[in-house]
Design a protein around this motif. Structure first.
Motif, PDB file in Angstrom:
ATOM      1  N   GLU A 297       0.823  -1.211   0.000  1.00 28.20           N
ATOM      2  CA  GLU A 297       0.000   0.000   0.000  1.00 28.20           C
ATOM      3  C   GLU A 297       0.856   1.260   0.000  1.00 28.20           C
ATOM      4  N   LEU A 298       2.011   1.199   0.693  1.00 32.24           N
ATOM      5  CA  LEU A 298       2.921   2.347   0.712  1.00 32.24           C
ATOM      6  C   LEU A 298       3.442   2.642  -0.690  1.00 32.24           C
ATOM      7  N   PHE A 299       3.918   1.594  -1.374  1.00 29.68           N
ATOM      8  CA  PHE A 299       4.422   1.797  -2.725  1.00 29.68           C
ATOM      9  C   PHE A 299       3.293   2.122  -3.693  1.00 29.68           C
ATOM     10  N   PHE A 311       7.685  10.352  -6.886  1.00 31.33           N
ATOM     11  CA  PHE A 311       8.078   8.973  -6.582  1.00 31.33           C
ATOM     12  C   PHE A 311       8.733   8.334  -7.800  1.00 31.33           C
ATOM     13  N   GLY A 312       8.110   8.490  -8.972  1.00 34.08           N
ATOM     14  CA  GLY A 312       8.665   7.914 -10.190  1.00 34.08           C
ATOM     15  C   GLY A 312      10.017   8.502 -10.537  1.00 34.08           C
ATOM     16  N   LEU A 313      10.147   9.815 -10.353  1.00 38.95           N
ATOM     17  CA  LEU A 313      11.416  10.494 -10.642  1.00 38.95           C
ATOM     18  C   LEU A 313      12.526   9.970  -9.748  1.00 38.95           C
ATOM     19  N   ILE A 334       8.560  -6.797  -3.272  1.00 38.41           N
ATOM     20  CA  ILE A 334       7.562  -5.728  -3.339  1.00 38.41           C
ATOM     21  C   ILE A 334       6.703  -5.875  -4.597  1.00 38.41           C
ATOM     22  N   ASP A 335       7.348  -6.181  -5.717  1.00 35.41           N
ATOM     23  CA  ASP A 335       6.599  -6.422  -6.960  1.00 35.41           C
ATOM     24  C   ASP A 335       5.596  -7.549  -6.779  1.00 35.41           C
ATOM     25  N   SER A 336       6.049  -8.636  -6.175  1.00 35.29           N
ATOM     26  CA  SER A 336       5.163  -9.789  -5.973  1.00 35.29           C
ATOM     27  C   SER A 336       3.978  -9.413  -5.088  1.00 35.29           C
ATOM     28  N   GLN A 337       4.243  -8.586  -4.070  1.00 37.41           N
ATOM     29  CA  GLN A 337       3.162  -8.165  -3.173  1.00 37.41           C
ATOM     30  C   GLN A 337       2.170  -7.268  -3.906  1.00 37.41           C
ATOM     31  N   GLY A 344      -1.288  -6.008 -10.468  1.00 32.15           N
ATOM     32  CA  GLY A 344      -0.232  -5.496 -11.341  1.00 32.15           C
ATOM     33  C   GLY A 344       0.761  -4.695 -10.533  1.00 32.15           C
ATOM     34  N   THR A 345       1.884  -4.365 -11.133  1.00 33.80           N
ATOM     35  CA  THR A 345       2.894  -3.573 -10.445  1.00 33.80           C
ATOM     36  C   THR A 345       3.372  -2.428 -11.331  1.00 33.80           C
ATOM     37  N   GLY A 346       3.435  -1.243 -10.748  1.00 34.42           N
ATOM     38  CA  GLY A 346       3.984  -0.097 -11.456  1.00 34.42           C
ATOM     39  C   GLY A 346       5.454   0.094 -11.150  1.00 34.42           C
ATOM     40  N   LEU A 347       5.982  -0.752 -10.258  1.00 35.53           N
ATOM     41  CA  LEU A 347       7.387  -0.637  -9.864  1.00 35.53           C
ATOM     42  C   LEU A 347       8.296  -1.287 -10.893  1.00 35.53           C
TER      43      LEU A 347
END
Length: 488
Positions: A297-299, A311-313, A334-337, A344-347
């Motif tokens: 949730e934080l990410f 954050f992205g920058l 973190i991606d898996s979580q 999905g993951t934006g990381l």
């Protein structure tokens, strides 16, 4: 054959601090790997001036000297002067960790070595999901607006069949994690596999259905009379499996110390596995799920909130320095979580963009030094590897050596990361980093991701040439010391 390396091998021994400074040494396909008692005794500048040496770097406490494909011949000549026996890679790694890593680096190394054996499966799963994404999610005009799967019985069958390995890889990920933890701890892997299966058993409520069941008060339970225990599975969950695997490993190590060897075969597995399963479903699983949800949730907030651009920058710019320290291995968990919790993951897209940026900076260095055959032996394989998702050769062999390409890559990656987060780019899973990364990107994110890829390719290339043209940071690499948390 090894005669050509005689003088360089002798010089390397002197420049590395002599035999007394070597705790363990081995070699891989292209590099000499040292665990040094005192890394500061190694004269990096002199070592890199040797004709046989193509570069050096330190990773996870190991001092590594890049020789090339003839490293075995070089090692044989080196061993004559050094009077040392060859160690295994694990022995060198352990010696380096014991002498040159602090608690944080040891923790990151442990996490990395737990996830490393699993990553190939995750990459395969990412490619499968990407292919299924094309089959079932892309309407084709020449097919009357239908998807490939909708228009063809054969491809619909292929699409359905491919979910078999897809489900095995992602839904049953805890099995791989618990196996890998026990393998890393030197305990019994089959017990880890069984423990993992108890986390994803079909008897349990699937983790993906748990939120709705909890909301409707429809969670099945084990009824023990005076208390009840929720029968919830941990499909695709990372931390519950990691904690459970650690509990199993430490329990087995404890019982092996206190139980007589003659009966250990009977009691050690029983007293290790059963308590670990109980702990997993009463304490460790719920706690791990809660912590993992908080991290996700934080990410997720960083990726989707008002300051997602920032954050992205920042993440895009500083992911490469994380690779230097080893902290980047946390991103797999973190991606898996994120995938488990939000679909999905934006990381991960930003990680792929960072790989592309590093590769493009190396391409610029290659362009400027393309007439130098020795330099090309390093730059060409490095940027190819980085474009395919492995950036260590690019960073340790090129961009960190000169610094200004590294900074150029950070800037390009930061801008690409900003574009990615502002556009809400999402990946279905972890995939092959670098240029093949588009294969796991969700369909509605494909256009902005391609734009971000173009930025990650062009900006570092142009900035690297510009920095060199105007002598910006061009002298910074001469005395640069890579911070590995072990320079005490």
């Amino acid at each position: 054959m090894s005669e050509e390396f005689k003088q360089d091998a002798k010089s390397l021994l002197e420049d590395i601090g002599g035999s007394d400074n070597i705790q363990a040494v081995t070699h891989c396909a292209t590099r000499m790997r040292f665990a040094l008692k005192d890394p500061s005794q190694a004269d990096v500048k002199k070592i890199e001036e040797l004709k046989s040496v193509k570069g050096t770097f330190t990773q996870s406490g190991q001092f590594q000297v890049i020789i090339g494909n003839k490293v075995a011949d070089f090692y044989n000549e080196f061993a004559k002067f050094a009077d040392v026996k060859e160690s295994s890679k694990d022995e060198v790694k352990s010696a380096a960790a014991a002498n040159n890593q602090n608690w944080l680096q040891r923790a990151m190394t442990f996490l990395a070595e737990v996830f490393a054996p699993i990553i190939p499966a995750i990459i395969v799963g990412g490619l499968i999901l990407g292919f299924r994404n094309i089959l079932e999610g892309v309407p084709m005009e020449n097919l009357g607006g239908q998807t490939i799967a909708e228009s063809s019985t054969f491809w619909n069958g292929v699409n359905t069949f491919l979910w078999l390995p897809g489900e095995a890889i992602f839904h049953f990920l805890p099995v791989g994690i618990t196996w890998s933890v026990t393998r890393k701890m030197g305990t019994t892997p089959i017990l880890g596999i069984i423990l993992g299966i108890t986390l994803v058993s079909p008897q349990l409520l699937n983790a993906y259905a748990a939120p709705e069941a909890i909301l409707n008060n429809e969670v099945p339970v084990w009824d023990f009379g005076f208390f009840q225990l929720d029968m919830i599975g941990y499909q695709a969950q990372v931390l519950p499996a990691l904690f459970a695997g650690l509990a199993l490993g430490y329990l087995e190590k404890f019982w092996r110390k206190v139980i007589p060897e003659m009966v250990s075969m009977i009691f050690v597995p029983f007293l290790s596995l059963l308590p670990a399963i109980i702990l997993a479903h009463t304490i460790l699983g719920p706690v791990g799920w809660t912590i993992g949800t908080w991290i996700g949730e934080l990410f997720y907030a960083g990726l989707t909130g008002s300051f997602s651009w920032l954050f992205g920058l920042l993440f895009g710019a500083f992911y490469s320095p994380l690779v230097i320290t080893g902290l980047h291995h946390m991103s797999n968990a973190i991606d898996s979580q994120l995938i488990a919790d939000f679909g999905g993951t934006g990381l991960w897209p930003m990680i792929a963009l960072s790989n592309i940026a590093q590769a493009s900076a190396v391409v610029a260095v290659w362009w400027m030094t393309r007439h130098d055959e020795e330099e090309s032996q390093i730059t060409i394989p490095s940027f190819i590897s980085a474009y395919l998702g492995v950036t260590e050769p690019a960073m340790f062999g090129v961009t960190l050596k000169y610094i200004y390409p590294f900074v150029a890559a950070m800037i390009g990656s930061g801008i690409a990361g900003l574009i990615s987060t502002v556009s809400g780019v999402q990946a279905n899973s972890i995939g092959v980093g670098g240029l093949p990364g588009f294969l796991v990107i969700q369909l509605d994110s494909m256009v902005p991701f391609v734009i971000a890829m173009v930025v990650a390719m062009i900006v570092p290339f142009v900035l690297t040439l510009t920095f060199k043209r105007f002598n910006i940071l061009t002298n910074a690499g001469l005395d640069f010391n890579i911070p590995f948390f072990n320079n005490k």
